[in-house]
Write an enzyme that holds these catalytic residues in place. Structure first.
Site, PDB file in Angstrom:
ATOM      1  CG  LEU A  28     -50.720 -17.902  -1.489  1.00 24.56           C
ATOM      2  CD1 LEU A  28     -48.943 -17.405  -1.314  1.00 24.56           C
ATOM      3  CD2 LEU A  28     -51.220 -17.797  -3.161  1.00 24.56           C
ATOM      4  CG  ASP A  86     -42.555  -3.327   5.071  1.00 29.65           C
ATOM      5  OD1 ASP A  86     -40.895  -3.365   5.163  1.00 29.65           O
ATOM      6  OD2 ASP A  86     -43.554  -4.262   5.064  1.00 29.65           O
TER       7      ASP A  86
END
Length: 349
Positions: free
Chosen positions: A165, A231
Site C-alpha cells: 500500500l 481471523d
C-alpha cells in the site's frame, strides 16, 4: 505507483484499471534486488524489493495444498497459506468488492533470490535438511525455528506476493477493532457468541450509524465466510477518506483452511443485524441462479496465476455451498417478518 494513485474513496482499484494486471505481471517476472524480513507478526514474512524499486510482501508455501487446518488447532494458531492470499484476491475481484490489494504467485530460487540477497541475520537461518532440501526459518514470535522451517524442493519454493500500500505519510491508515472479534482465548467466548444483542449496541454508535459502514462490515464477514477465515480481529481504512469509505480486506493467509467445514459463526453480523447490501445480495443471487457458479468463475480467474492450480476442487465446491448458506440466513431474517427493504438495503454502493 499507478496502482497506488488509483486508490480512491470507494475501491482499492478501479475494475478496469490496466495497472493491476501490469502490476501482477511485474511481481511474477521482475528481478529481485533486495530481501529483508518484515518485523512483527506471528509468522515469517519477507519484504521483496524489485529492480524497478517496487516492493511486495512475501508469504512462503509451508505445506502441499492437500494439507488443511489441523482439527485440534485453534484459528489463532493456524499456519498461514500462500495460496489463500492469492485465492482471496481473485475472489474479492470476482465479487467486485475491490478491497484486497493485488496478489500474485511466484516460484523463487531460495539460494539465488533469497539467501544471496538477505542480511546476515536472515542468511544465518538457512540450512540443508536431511532430505537435501534448502531450508530457512527467519526470526519471529511463532513458527520460526528448525522444526517449522520453510523448505524448498530442493531449492525452489512457492510464495504469494502482495502489493504494498502507499507509504503511511501518503496514505495514512486507521485501524479499527472488529466489533465481532473473536476472544482469541482457549477458555472463553466473545460477547456476541453468548448474547445476540450486540448489533443493537453497535448500529446506533459511530461509525456504524453512518450510511455504509455496517454494510461494509457485513460484506467483510460474508467474504470471510466464503473463504473460511476466522481471523479478522481488526480492519483498516484510509484516514483521508473519513468514515464513508471501504474496509480493506487485508491479511487473508488463514483462509481456505477447511474445505468441508462451513463455520456459520463468521456470519454473526449478518444474522444478528439481519441486513445485507442490495448489490451484495444481487451478486450472490446471480451466482446461486447461474448459469455461471462462483466456483467456476474463480477457477477460471485462478488459472491465470503462474502457480496454478491455486485452490483444490473441494475449496471451490465449498464456495457454491456457502453462497446457498448465506442466502438461507437472509431468508430466515425475512421469515421473522422484517420488511424486505430493511433487510436488503440499497445504499447505492
Amino acid at each position: 505507483e499507478k496502482y497506488q494513485r488509483g486508490i480512491n474513496q470507494y475501491f482499492m482499484y478501479e475494475p478496469d484499471d490496466p495497472a493491476v494486471d501490469g502490476l501482477m505481471a511485474d511481481m511474477e517476472q521482475e528481478t529481485v534486488i533486495d530481501v529483508e524480513q518484515k518485523d512483527g507478526g506471528t509468522q515469517l514474512k519477507l519484504i521483496i524489493t524489485f529492480q524497478d524499486e517496487g516492493q511486495a510482501l512475501f508469504k512462503p508455501m509451508r505445506f502441499p495444498r492437500e494439507v488443511e487446518t489441523l482439527p485440534n488447532h485453534f484459528y489463532f494458531s493456524d499456519y498461514e497459506r500462500h495460496y489463500a492470499e492469492i485465492g482471496a484476491f481473485h475472489l474479492d475481484r470476482i465479487l467486485a468488492f475491490y478491497r484486497v490489494p493485488p496478489v500474485a504467485g511466484r516460484r523463487f530460487n531460495m539460494t539465488y533470490e533469497i539467501k544471496r540477497l538477505a542480511d546476515r541475520k536472515l542468511a544465518k537461518t538457512f540450512f540443508i535438511s536431511p532430505a537435501n532440501n534448502v531450508c530457512f526459518h527467519g526470526s519471529c514470535s511463532y513458527y520460526c525455528d528448525t522444526g517449522h522451517a520453510i523448505c524448498g524442493n530442493p531449492d525452489t519454493v512457492e510464495a504469494s506476493l502482495a502489493t504494498f500500500l502507499p507509504p503511511e505519510k501518503i496514505g495514512r491508515r486507521k485501524t479499527w477493532r472488529n466489533p465481532w472479534k473473536r476472544s482469541y482465548s482457549k477458555h472463553r467466548k466473545a460477547y456476541w457468541e453468548v448474547y445476540d444483542d450486540l448489533c443493537d449496541k453497535v448500529r446506533t454508535k459511530p461509525p456504524y450509524n453512518n450510511e455504509r459502514r455496517l454494510q461494509d462490515l457485513i460484506d467483510m464477514h460474508i467474504f470471510d465466510f466464503l473463504t473460511g477465515n476466522l481471523d479478522r480481529h481488526h480492519y483498516e481504512t484510509f484516514r483521508d477518506f473519513g468514515n464513508v469509505t471501504f474496509h480493506m480486506h487485508l491479511d487473508n493467509g488463514r483462509a481456505f483452511g477447511k474445505s468441508h467445514k462451513d463455520d456459520l459463526s463468521i456470519l454473526a453480523p449478518l444474522y444478528q443485524c439481519c441486513v445485507i447490501r442490495y448489490s451484495t445480495f444481487i451478486k450472490l443471487s446471480k451466482f446461486y441462479l447461474g448459469p455461471e457458479k462462483l466456483s467456476n468463475s474463480l477457477r477460471k480467474s485462478l488459472n491465470k496465476d503462474s502457480l496454478r492450480p491455486i485452490l483444490l476442487e473441494p475449496h471451490l465446491i465449498a464456495l457454491d455451498r456457502r453462497v446457498v448458506l448465506i442466502l438461507k440466513e437472509i431468508a430466515k431474517c425475512l421469515e421473522k417478518g422484517i420488511e424486505v427493504e430493511n433487510v436488503i438495503v440499497d445504499d447505492f454502493f
